[in-house]
Scaffold this active site. Structure first.
Site, PDB file in Angstrom:
ATOM      1  N   ASP A 151     -16.176 -41.862   5.822  1.00 33.20           N
ATOM      2  CA  ASP A 151     -17.525 -42.091   5.287  1.00 33.20           C
ATOM      3  C   ASP A 151     -18.435 -42.735   6.329  1.00 33.20           C
ATOM      4  OD1 ASP A 151     -19.472 -41.848   3.214  1.00 33.20           O
ATOM      5  OD2 ASP A 151     -19.265 -43.970   2.737  1.00 33.20           O
TER       6      ASP A 151
ATOM      7  N   ARG B  27     -23.392 -29.955  -1.616  1.00 28.26           N
ATOM      8  CA  ARG B  27     -23.178 -31.211  -2.336  1.00 28.26           C
ATOM      9  C   ARG B  27     -24.210 -31.350  -3.442  1.00 28.26           C
ATOM     10  NH1 ARG B  27     -23.545 -37.441  -0.023  1.00 28.26           N
ATOM     11  NH2 ARG B  27     -21.638 -38.219  -1.007  1.00 28.26           N
TER      12      ARG B  27
END
Length: 308
Positions: free
Chosen positions: A261, A128
């Site tokens: 999430d 990421r």
């Protein structure tokens, strides 16, 4: 659910919701929650000294219990910025998942090939890159490009997190990445603007011109202005986000992912009910075919290609 000593949660940020409802929408068999996190526990996996926030603890056992409650079969655990490039908490969760979790790591330029191989063996399939300035310090683009070149050899992809207003500045860098690129949160569009407006049209153009780019259609609780039912009495949660997410799902059905999430870091206004978030899915993926693409076929192809 406060942080374990000596880690005290950042004041004003909410704990994750411990009593999620059972979704009305039944996800298809084999569904993947393709974006979630592990936080600590801080006493076992300390948070990074350079972190911009301290979350509440959110353990692997709690994540896997939520997975089962919501009806999912698998998770993709994304390294949280509060842990920096120390991937131990995430890797520990992968090792204890029985093969039902894969990971997205954060790495630095000086990582050894042997460490990358160990991450791969644990189940990591991507890295990421975070470009949200309030969350991380700037990393030179040449360093990120070098990392992308190295992880390409492992068949990994790059996950990018940025805000919509920054896409023009970052466009050339993103399109030069040598791997599949997955965009977090649809590039955080301003949903108070028209779905056909120039800002979101640029994001759609970005995906249309670059077939290696995917998008996660997640986090309506972060994007919504109208808010959840508990705040406005509307039957459909986060209704203002629906046209944006539906546009991406219907236009690029082979390149979309969905996730909870969980445990929803850095929220101050409200903490979402994860069951309500699951019930958001049929509003953005309106057919069983699109739902299987979004929740099963696409994440399996990206994270478990040997099984897809």
């Amino acid at each position: 659910m406060t942080g374990s000593a000596p880690f005290q949660k950042t004041p004003g940020w909410l704990d994750w919701y411990a009593g999620p409802s059972k979704p009305r929408f039944k996800v298809p068999s084999g569904a993947v929650d393709a974006h979630c996190h592990i936080f600590g526990p801080g006493a076992e996996f300390p948070y990074a000294p350079e972190r911009k926030y301290t979350p509440c603890d959110a353990s692997k056992a709690q994540l896997f219990a939520l997975r089962d409650h919501l009806g999912f079969a698998r998770n993709v655990i994304v390294q949280a910025t509060c842990h920096g490039a120390d991937n131990r908490a995430m890797v520990d969760a992968l090792h204890h998942s029985g093969g039902t979790a894969r990971g997205v790591a954060t790495v630095r330029r000086d990582i050894a090939d042997a460490e990358l191989k160990a991450l791969h063996d644990a189940g990591v399939r991507g890295v990421r890159f975070n470009f949200v300035k309030r969350l991380v310090d700037f990393t030179p683009r040449d360093e990120l490009m070098e990392i992308a070149g190295r992880i390409k050899k492992l068949g990994w992809h790059v996950v990018i997190y940025f805000e919509a207003v920054d896409l023009p500045e970052l466009w050339d860098f993103f399109t030069a990445l040598p791997t599949t690129v997955v965009v977090d949160h649809m590039g955080r569009p301003d949903v108070s603007k028209p779905v056909d407006g120039p800002e979101f049209a640029l994001f759609v153009k970005f995906l249309r011109q670059h077939p290696n780019v995917w998008s996660k259609v997640i986090c309506p609780e972060r994007l919504s202005v109208s808010g959840p039912p508990a705040l406005n009495g509307e039957p459909n949660a986060y209704r203002d986000v629906v046209p944006f997410a539906r546009r991406i799902v219907e236009t690029f059905p082979d390149r979309v992912l969905w996730g909870t999430d969980w445990p929803h870091p850095n929220l101050r206004d409200h903490m979402p009910d994860d069951g309500v978030l699951v019930d958001f899915i049929p509003h953005i993926a309106t057919t069983t075919w699109l739902q299987r693409k979004l929740l099963v076929e696409n994440p399996m192809r990206l994270y478990w290609p040997e099984l897809s």
